[in-house]
Design an enzyme around this catalytic site. Sequence first.
Site, PDB file in Angstrom:
ATOM      1  N   ASN A 214      -9.886  33.245   9.812  1.00  0.00           N
ATOM      2  CA  ASN A 214     -10.634  34.291   9.102  1.00  0.00           C
ATOM      3  C   ASN A 214     -10.971  33.811   7.698  1.00  0.00           C
ATOM      4  O   ASN A 214     -10.649  32.693   7.317  1.00  0.00           O
ATOM      5  CB  ASN A 214      -9.822  35.592   9.077  1.00  0.00           C
ATOM      6  CG  ASN A 214      -8.486  35.378   8.399  1.00  0.00           C
ATOM      7  OD1 ASN A 214      -8.420  35.095   7.208  1.00  0.00           O
ATOM      8  ND2 ASN A 214      -7.414  35.482   9.164  1.00  0.00           N
ATOM      9  N   LYS A 292      -8.951  18.250  24.048  1.00  0.00           N
ATOM     10  CA  LYS A 292     -10.139  18.914  23.486  1.00  0.00           C
ATOM     11  C   LYS A 292     -11.019  19.436  24.630  1.00  0.00           C
ATOM     12  O   LYS A 292     -11.343  18.678  25.553  1.00  0.00           O
ATOM     13  CB  LYS A 292     -10.911  17.900  22.636  1.00  0.00           C
ATOM     14  CG  LYS A 292     -12.101  18.493  21.939  1.00  0.00           C
ATOM     15  CD  LYS A 292     -12.819  17.453  21.111  1.00  0.00           C
ATOM     16  CE  LYS A 292     -14.150  18.018  20.634  1.00  0.00           C
ATOM     17  NZ  LYS A 292     -15.016  16.986  20.083  1.00  0.00           N
ATOM     18  N   ASP A 311       3.570  41.194  14.472  1.00  0.00           N
ATOM     19  CA  ASP A 311       3.174  41.799  13.189  1.00  0.00           C
ATOM     20  C   ASP A 311       4.300  41.531  12.184  1.00  0.00           C
ATOM     21  O   ASP A 311       5.358  42.173  12.231  1.00  0.00           O
ATOM     22  CB  ASP A 311       2.929  43.301  13.377  1.00  0.00           C
ATOM     23  CG  ASP A 311       2.258  43.893  12.147  1.00  0.00           C
ATOM     24  OD1 ASP A 311       2.701  43.572  11.015  1.00  0.00           O
ATOM     25  OD2 ASP A 311       1.295  44.654  12.300  1.00  0.00           O
ATOM     26  N   VAL A 313       4.670  41.965   8.880  1.00  0.00           N
ATOM     27  CA  VAL A 313       5.083  43.006   7.927  1.00  0.00           C
ATOM     28  C   VAL A 313       5.878  44.094   8.656  1.00  0.00           C
ATOM     29  O   VAL A 313       6.863  44.621   8.126  1.00  0.00           O
ATOM     30  CB  VAL A 313       3.869  43.538   7.117  1.00  0.00           C
ATOM     31  CG1 VAL A 313       2.970  44.426   7.924  1.00  0.00           C
ATOM     32  CG2 VAL A 313       4.319  44.259   5.868  1.00  0.00           C
ATOM     33  N   PHE A 330      -0.776  44.721   2.944  1.00  0.00           N
ATOM     34  CA  PHE A 330      -2.151  44.874   2.480  1.00  0.00           C
ATOM     35  C   PHE A 330      -2.980  45.462   3.613  1.00  0.00           C
ATOM     36  O   PHE A 330      -2.660  45.276   4.778  1.00  0.00           O
ATOM     37  CB  PHE A 330      -2.735  43.506   2.065  1.00  0.00           C
ATOM     38  CG  PHE A 330      -2.333  43.109   0.665  1.00  0.00           C
ATOM     39  CD1 PHE A 330      -1.010  42.831   0.370  1.00  0.00           C
ATOM     40  CD2 PHE A 330      -3.281  43.047  -0.344  1.00  0.00           C
ATOM     41  CE1 PHE A 330      -0.621  42.488  -0.914  1.00  0.00           C
ATOM     42  CE2 PHE A 330      -2.913  42.703  -1.638  1.00  0.00           C
ATOM     43  CZ  PHE A 330      -1.585  42.425  -1.926  1.00  0.00           C
ATOM     44  N   LYS A 344      -1.628  53.014   8.265  1.00  0.00           N
ATOM     45  CA  LYS A 344      -1.053  51.671   8.433  1.00  0.00           C
ATOM     46  C   LYS A 344       0.343  51.595   7.811  1.00  0.00           C
ATOM     47  O   LYS A 344       1.249  50.995   8.365  1.00  0.00           O
ATOM     48  CB  LYS A 344      -1.987  50.652   7.772  1.00  0.00           C
ATOM     49  CG  LYS A 344      -1.739  49.234   8.197  1.00  0.00           C
ATOM     50  CD  LYS A 344      -2.922  48.344   7.893  1.00  0.00           C
ATOM     51  CE  LYS A 344      -4.074  48.577   8.844  1.00  0.00           C
ATOM     52  NZ  LYS A 344      -5.188  47.713   8.645  1.00  0.00           N
TER      53      LYS A 344
HETATM   54  O1  C5P Z   1      -2.875  45.437  10.811  1.00  0.00           O
HETATM   55  P1  C5P Z   1      -3.557  44.724   9.691  1.00  0.00           P
HETATM   56  O2  C5P Z   1      -3.850  43.265  10.006  1.00  0.00           O
HETATM   57  O3  C5P Z   1      -4.746  45.409   9.124  1.00  0.00           O
HETATM   58  O4  C5P Z   1      -2.463  44.751   8.520  1.00  0.00           O
HETATM   59  C1  C5P Z   1      -2.582  44.021   7.346  1.00  0.00           C
HETATM   60  C2  C5P Z   1      -1.229  43.824   6.748  1.00  0.00           C
HETATM   61  O5  C5P Z   1      -0.294  43.457   7.724  1.00  0.00           O
HETATM   62  C3  C5P Z   1      -1.206  42.681   5.757  1.00  0.00           C
HETATM   63  O6  C5P Z   1      -0.205  42.948   4.823  1.00  0.00           O
HETATM   64  C4  C5P Z   1      -0.829  41.491   6.608  1.00  0.00           C
HETATM   65  O7  C5P Z   1      -0.227  40.473   5.852  1.00  0.00           O
HETATM   66  C5  C5P Z   1       0.120  42.122   7.577  1.00  0.00           C
HETATM   67  N1  C5P Z   1       0.123  41.532   8.917  1.00  0.00           N
HETATM   68  C6  C5P Z   1       1.222  40.820   9.328  1.00  0.00           C
HETATM   69  N2  C5P Z   1       1.254  40.295  10.593  1.00  0.00           N
HETATM   70  C7  C5P Z   1       0.226  40.471  11.436  1.00  0.00           C
HETATM   71  C8  C5P Z   1      -0.909  41.193  11.026  1.00  0.00           C
HETATM   72  C9  C5P Z   1      -0.932  41.708   9.742  1.00  0.00           C
HETATM   73  O8  C5P Z   1       2.164  40.670   8.557  1.00  0.00           O
HETATM   74  N3  C5P Z   1       0.270  39.947  12.640  1.00  0.00           N
END
Ligand code: C5P
Length: 407
Positions: A214, A292, A311, A313, A330, A344
């Site tokens: 991204n 590849k 996830d 966080v 964030f 969130k």
């Molecule tokens: O769910 P979303 O991607 O919008 O959430 C964003 C927040 O969650 C950010 O703080 C990002 O660092 C964290 N995040 C994470 N692990 C993930 C996806 C998002 O820690 N797989």
Amino acid sequence: MHDSRCVLLIVSGGIAAYKTLDLIRRLREQGIAIHCIVTEAGARFVSPLSLAAISGAPVYQDLFSLQEETEMGHIRLARAVNLVAVVPATADLLAKMAHGLADDLASTTLLATNRPVLVAPAMNVHMWSHPATQANIAVLERRGVHRVGPTCGALACGEEGDGRMAEVSELLAVIDTLLSTSTEKKESSLIGRRALVTSGPTYEAIDPVRYISNRSSGRQGHAIAAALARHGAGVTLISGPTALSDPGRVRTIHVESACEMLAACQDVLPVDVAVCAAAVGDWRPVRVSQKKLKKRAGTLPQPILLANNPDIVAILSQPGSRRPALVIGFAAETESLLDNACRKRTAKGCDWIVANDVANNQVFGSERNTVHLITEDSVTCLRSMTKVEIAESLTERIAAVLRKKRD
Ligand code: C5P
């Protein structure tokens, strides 16, 4: 001159002057504003135009320039910054400083300043070891001038020995230390606290050369790691691939995928605060091809199946003895910013969410941002600030909350 940390860089004439461009770039990455004075000889080694372009500020050259004096008088310039750094410092400029001469803008400014002064000498080995230079250095050090280098090594003149200017990484570390001691605020001290910051994008491999990623630049996360370290915290930054240099005084662990980022975070626990600023990829290819994938006409023979990434966080926010006292996530949203960000916060179980509106696509890679800070019982809009200012504001709030939890 509103920047919280600002250095006046005096560039005198020596082959090492070319290194100042890299130094300026890296200082600015850390949110440090730079103003440059270049001596006549310095301008022969590094062009004032390059210095102006890299520093993003006018470059001062002339003691009697009406225009420069109208913009910013040299006495004000000498006193408005947090630090004056002479990089490189020639034998001639060191001699002028030691004897209080003031016959050009650089020497006049050095005589007028009441700020800490750092010199990075660079010269031929015989000039450095000459008793005159050694006596001048001794005088300057007795007066409290800080010195970094010179080091021993191959010199531009073809000789070998002491006289080589300190490396940019060493200059950065010394400047950072000198700035911290002049700006550190006791009430927002994080000395003795441990912090974990995630930053940058992740790369989710498809095959040995391709990946899903991204647009995250990592600027916000890196700025937060640097701000926490400036306030005294022991900081580990877990960074996905970015073009940024590692912040000074921060232990940086480089990772690529979300799974590697999670493992690195878990290794760092326990911490007092976790700031998850990374743009972690939501999905990763279920199968990573060892070879590849061959290009061929039409569609791929097999679709690339994607699995959800862990996830991070949410995992760090799970209750337990290793949960950080404060977990901050964030939220980058293109619509219903506050509603989505509040949801969130609850869904992930973190304490705060810093919400960004990314609808206009001006956040990724840019220096400024407007964010909302969402906590359990409040939503605060932080006015448009640079990412470094956001990092500073967030750090002060983190320090206040941790202090309250301890009291
Ligand atoms: O769910 P979303 O991607 O919008 O959430 C964003 C927040 O969650 C950010 O703080 C990002 O660092 C964290 N995040 C994470 N692990 C993930 C996806 C998002 O820690 N797989």
